[in-house]
Scaffold this motif. Structure first.
Motif, PDB file in Angstrom:
ATOM      1  N   VAL A  94       0.836  -1.207   0.000  1.00 25.84           N
ATOM      2  CA  VAL A  94       0.000   0.000   0.000  1.00 25.84           C
ATOM      3  C   VAL A  94       0.863   1.245   0.000  1.00 25.84           C
ATOM      4  O   VAL A  94       0.613   2.200  -0.754  1.00 25.84           O
ATOM      5  CB  VAL A  94      -0.961  -0.004   1.210  1.00 25.84           C
ATOM      6  N   ASN A  95       1.907   1.255   0.816  1.00 24.86           N
ATOM      7  CA  ASN A  95       2.803   2.417   0.871  1.00 24.86           C
ATOM      8  C   ASN A  95       3.510   2.627  -0.461  1.00 24.86           C
ATOM      9  O   ASN A  95       3.726   3.768  -0.899  1.00 24.86           O
ATOM     10  CB  ASN A  95       3.829   2.246   1.995  1.00 24.86           C
ATOM     11  N   LYS A  96       3.885   1.542  -1.105  1.00 23.52           N
ATOM     12  CA  LYS A  96       4.552   1.634  -2.405  1.00 23.52           C
ATOM     13  C   LYS A  96       3.613   2.219  -3.451  1.00 23.52           C
ATOM     14  O   LYS A  96       4.019   3.045  -4.279  1.00 23.52           O
ATOM     15  CB  LYS A  96       5.042   0.251  -2.840  1.00 23.52           C
ATOM     16  N   LEU A  97       2.357   1.804  -3.400  1.00 20.65           N
ATOM     17  CA  LEU A  97       1.378   2.329  -4.344  1.00 20.65           C
ATOM     18  C   LEU A  97       1.100   3.807  -4.073  1.00 20.65           C
ATOM     19  O   LEU A  97       0.996   4.604  -5.013  1.00 20.65           O
ATOM     20  CB  LEU A  97       0.079   1.525  -4.247  1.00 20.65           C
ATOM     21  N   LYS A  98       1.005   4.164  -2.800  1.00 14.82           N
ATOM     22  CA  LYS A  98       0.769   5.568  -2.450  1.00 14.82           C
ATOM     23  C   LYS A  98       1.932   6.440  -2.901  1.00 14.82           C
ATOM     24  O   LYS A  98       1.736   7.551  -3.407  1.00 14.82           O
ATOM     25  CB  LYS A  98       0.567   5.706  -0.937  1.00 14.82           C
ATOM     26  N   SER A  99       3.145   5.933  -2.734  1.00 15.19           N
ATOM     27  CA  SER A  99       4.330   6.723  -3.102  1.00 15.19           C
ATOM     28  C   SER A  99       4.421   6.946  -4.610  1.00 15.19           C
ATOM     29  O   SER A  99       5.105   7.851  -5.075  1.00 15.19           O
ATOM     30  CB  SER A  99       5.602   6.034  -2.608  1.00 15.19           C
ATOM     31  N   SER A 100       3.710   6.110  -5.376  1.00 11.90           N
ATOM     32  CA  SER A 100       3.690   6.296  -6.832  1.00 11.90           C
ATOM     33  C   SER A 100       2.715   7.391  -7.243  1.00 11.90           C
ATOM     34  O   SER A 100       2.657   7.772  -8.417  1.00 11.90           O
ATOM     35  CB  SER A 100       3.290   4.991  -7.518  1.00 11.90           C
ATOM     36  N   GLY A 101       1.933   7.872  -6.278  1.00 15.31           N
ATOM     37  CA  GLY A 101       0.948   8.905  -6.568  1.00 15.31           C
ATOM     38  C   GLY A 101      -0.432   8.369  -6.882  1.00 15.31           C
ATOM     39  O   GLY A 101      -1.339   9.134  -7.235  1.00 15.31           O
ATOM     40  N   ALA A 102      -0.621   7.061  -6.742  1.00 12.58           N
ATOM     41  CA  ALA A 102      -1.924   6.469  -7.042  1.00 12.58           C
ATOM     42  C   ALA A 102      -2.950   6.825  -5.966  1.00 12.58           C
ATOM     43  O   ALA A 102      -2.635   6.838  -4.775  1.00 12.58           O
ATOM     44  CB  ALA A 102      -1.799   4.957  -7.156  1.00 12.58           C
ATOM     45  N   SER A 103      -4.162   7.109  -6.393  1.00 17.38           N
ATOM     46  CA  SER A 103      -5.268   7.392  -5.476  1.00 17.38           C
ATOM     47  C   SER A 103      -6.163   6.176  -5.293  1.00 17.38           C
ATOM     48  O   SER A 103      -6.719   5.954  -4.217  1.00 17.38           O
ATOM     49  CB  SER A 103      -6.116   8.561  -5.995  1.00 17.38           C
ATOM     50  N   GLN A 104      -6.325   5.398  -6.371  1.00 13.41           N
ATOM     51  CA  GLN A 104      -7.128   4.192  -6.315  1.00 13.41           C
ATOM     52  C   GLN A 104      -6.353   3.035  -6.939  1.00 13.41           C
ATOM     53  O   GLN A 104      -5.427   3.248  -7.731  1.00 13.41           O
ATOM     54  CB  GLN A 104      -8.449   4.359  -7.092  1.00 13.41           C
ATOM     55  N   VAL A 105      -6.741   1.833  -6.563  1.00 13.81           N
ATOM     56  CA  VAL A 105      -6.170   0.634  -7.180  1.00 13.81           C
ATOM     57  C   VAL A 105      -7.317  -0.266  -7.618  1.00 13.81           C
ATOM     58  O   VAL A 105      -8.280  -0.480  -6.872  1.00 13.81           O
ATOM     59  CB  VAL A 105      -5.207  -0.106  -6.222  1.00 13.81           C
ATOM     60  N   LEU A 164      -7.077   4.149  -1.868  1.00 11.63           N
ATOM     61  CA  LEU A 164      -5.847   3.855  -1.142  1.00 11.63           C
ATOM     62  C   LEU A 164      -5.740   4.601   0.186  1.00 11.63           C
ATOM     63  O   LEU A 164      -5.116   4.105   1.124  1.00 11.63           O
ATOM     64  CB  LEU A 164      -4.630   4.178  -2.012  1.00 11.63           C
ATOM     65  N   GLN A 165      -6.326   5.766   0.284  1.00  7.84           N
ATOM     66  CA  GLN A 165      -6.220   6.536   1.524  1.00  7.84           C
ATOM     67  C   GLN A 165      -7.054   5.910   2.641  1.00  7.84           C
ATOM     68  O   GLN A 165      -6.572   5.732   3.764  1.00  7.84           O
ATOM     69  CB  GLN A 165      -6.670   7.986   1.281  1.00  7.84           C
ATOM     70  N   SER A 166      -8.282   5.567   2.351  1.00  8.14           N
ATOM     71  CA  SER A 166      -9.174   5.031   3.375  1.00  8.14           C
ATOM     72  C   SER A 166      -9.157   3.502   3.432  1.00  8.14           C
ATOM     73  O   SER A 166      -9.558   2.912   4.427  1.00  8.14           O
ATOM     74  CB  SER A 166     -10.611   5.496   3.115  1.00  8.14           C
ATOM     75  N   GLY A 167      -8.710   2.862   2.345  1.00 10.65           N
ATOM     76  CA  GLY A 167      -8.758   1.402   2.271  1.00 10.65           C
ATOM     77  C   GLY A 167     -10.137   0.864   1.935  1.00 10.65           C
ATOM     78  O   GLY A 167     -10.345  -0.350   1.903  1.00 10.65           O
ATOM     79  N   GLN A 168     -11.084   1.754   1.666  1.00  5.05           N
ATOM     80  CA  GLN A 168     -12.457   1.351   1.401  1.00  5.05           C
ATOM     81  C   GLN A 168     -12.594   0.733   0.012  1.00  5.05           C
ATOM     82  O   GLN A 168     -12.008   1.202  -0.962  1.00  5.05           O
ATOM     83  CB  GLN A 168     -13.390   2.565   1.493  1.00  5.05           C
ATOM     84  N   MET A 169     -13.397  -0.332  -0.060  1.00  8.13           N
ATOM     85  CA  MET A 169     -13.757  -0.875  -1.368  1.00  8.13           C
ATOM     86  C   MET A 169     -14.872  -0.018  -1.943  1.00  8.13           C
ATOM     87  O   MET A 169     -15.919   0.170  -1.318  1.00  8.13           O
ATOM     88  CB  MET A 169     -14.226  -2.327  -1.261  1.00  8.13           C
ATOM     89  N   LEU A 170     -14.644   0.503  -3.128  1.00 10.21           N
ATOM     90  CA  LEU A 170     -15.606   1.389  -3.766  1.00 10.21           C
ATOM     91  C   LEU A 170     -16.533   0.656  -4.731  1.00 10.21           C
ATOM     92  O   LEU A 170     -17.675   1.077  -4.936  1.00 10.21           O
ATOM     93  CB  LEU A 170     -14.871   2.492  -4.532  1.00 10.21           C
ATOM     94  N   TYR A 171     -16.024  -0.446  -5.286  1.00 12.26           N
ATOM     95  CA  TYR A 171     -16.745  -1.085  -6.387  1.00 12.26           C
ATOM     96  C   TYR A 171     -16.240  -2.507  -6.547  1.00 12.26           C
ATOM     97  O   TYR A 171     -15.058  -2.794  -6.340  1.00 12.26           O
ATOM     98  CB  TYR A 171     -16.493  -0.279  -7.654  1.00 12.26           C
ATOM     99  N   SER A 172     -17.150  -3.417  -6.907  1.00  7.94           N
ATOM    100  CA  SER A 172     -16.771  -4.794  -7.187  1.00  7.94           C
ATOM    101  C   SER A 172     -17.573  -5.279  -8.390  1.00  7.94           C
ATOM    102  O   SER A 172     -18.769  -4.992  -8.503  1.00  7.94           O
ATOM    103  CB  SER A 172     -17.046  -5.694  -5.977  1.00  7.94           C
ATOM    104  N   VAL A 173     -16.899  -5.994  -9.295  1.00  8.10           N
ATOM    105  CA  VAL A 173     -17.569  -6.479 -10.499  1.00  8.10           C
ATOM    106  C   VAL A 173     -17.138  -7.919 -10.764  1.00  8.10           C
ATOM    107  O   VAL A 173     -15.971  -8.264 -10.667  1.00  8.10           O
ATOM    108  CB  VAL A 173     -17.254  -5.574 -11.714  1.00  8.10           C
ATOM    109  N   GLN A 174     -18.111  -8.763 -11.060  1.00  3.08           N
ATOM    110  CA  GLN A 174     -17.846 -10.165 -11.376  1.00  3.08           C
ATOM    111  C   GLN A 174     -18.152 -10.390 -12.866  1.00  3.08           C
ATOM    112  O   GLN A 174     -19.141  -9.859 -13.390  1.00  3.08           O
ATOM    113  CB  GLN A 174     -18.707 -11.105 -10.527  1.00  3.08           C
ATOM    114  N   SER A 175     -17.310 -11.168 -13.503  1.00  5.40           N
ATOM    115  CA  SER A 175     -17.522 -11.435 -14.921  1.00  5.40           C
ATOM    116  C   SER A 175     -17.090 -12.847 -15.261  1.00  5.40           C
ATOM    117  O   SER A 175     -16.386 -13.508 -14.498  1.00  5.40           O
ATOM    118  CB  SER A 175     -16.761 -10.427 -15.789  1.00  5.40           C
TER     119      SER A 175
END
Length: 207
Positions: A94-105, A164-175
């Motif tokens: 998570v820290n590595k992703l945040k340091s890249s400037g990412a807001s969501q994953v 990434l900031q809150s750790g909250q899941m915003l969306y889920s999709v199954q296919s």
């Protein structure tokens, strides 16, 4: 003439075992904020190591589909390489992703890959048309294309979008993908349908 008729019948039978990639269900958190175009979205496909090419395809085409709509999406495979996260723990990743400037994953998880056998029944057809002096004569001139057993490949996917900031899941999709002609084609269709569903779920800001 008979050979042409047999070929047409075989094509018709083969067409019944059509391929498909489609969204089966999706969910959006009630308080999920829309993705803004200036926010960086990291796309990570989680597939077995032996399917490294598939991982690259799933990430790159999803990134391309988001970029077509003006979003700042990037592929983890392209940014960090195949072993980018190595044996890092969750907090370190998570820290590595945040340091890249990412807001969501956006994670794309292969839940299942398997084979299934399907019997495609034979069919009767007439190379001369359904005319004749007697119904029996018309039936007799039909030809039979035998049935066969087809072995199909199926994939089950789950995509999850996290803040990434809150750790909250915003969306889920199954296919589901059924017997794709190539993994690349599957990745293209997956990206198109999932991004379309994200827009339908009002997750993508319009400007």
């Amino acid at each position: 003439m008979k050979k042409l008729g047999l070929m047409i019948a075989a094509i018709a039978i083969f067409a019944t075992a059509c391929t498909s990639t489609k969204v089966t269900s999706s969910w959006r958190a009630n308080d999920a904020q829309k993705i803004q175009k200036d926010q960086k979205v990291m796309v990570i496909a989680l597939v077995p190591e032996k399917d490294r090419t598939l991982r690259s395809q799933m990430e790159s085409y999803t990134v391309a589909e988001l970029r077509k709509k003006g979003y700042n999406a990037v592929s983890a495979f392209q940014e960090y390489g195949p072993q980018g996260f190595g044996k890092l723990g969750e907090k370190q990743v998570v820290n590595k992703l945040k340091s890249s400037g990412a807001s969501q994953v956006l994670t794309i998880v292969m839940l299942e890959k398997g084979k299934e056998r399907q019997f495609v029944p034979g069919s009767m057809y007439s190379p001369y048309g359904y005319y004749g002096f007697w119904p029996y004569y018309s039936w007799y001139n039909r030809m039979y294309a035998p049935g066969y057993v087809a072995v199909n490949t199926r994939y089950q996917w789950e995509g999850n979008l996290y803040d990434l900031q809150s750790g909250q899941m915003l969306y889920s999709v199954q296919s589901r993908s059924f017997d794709p002609p190539t993994t690349e084609r599957m990745a293209v269709l997956y990206a198109q349908q999932v991004v379309k569903d994200m827009a339908k779920q009002q997750l993508l800001a319009s400007n």
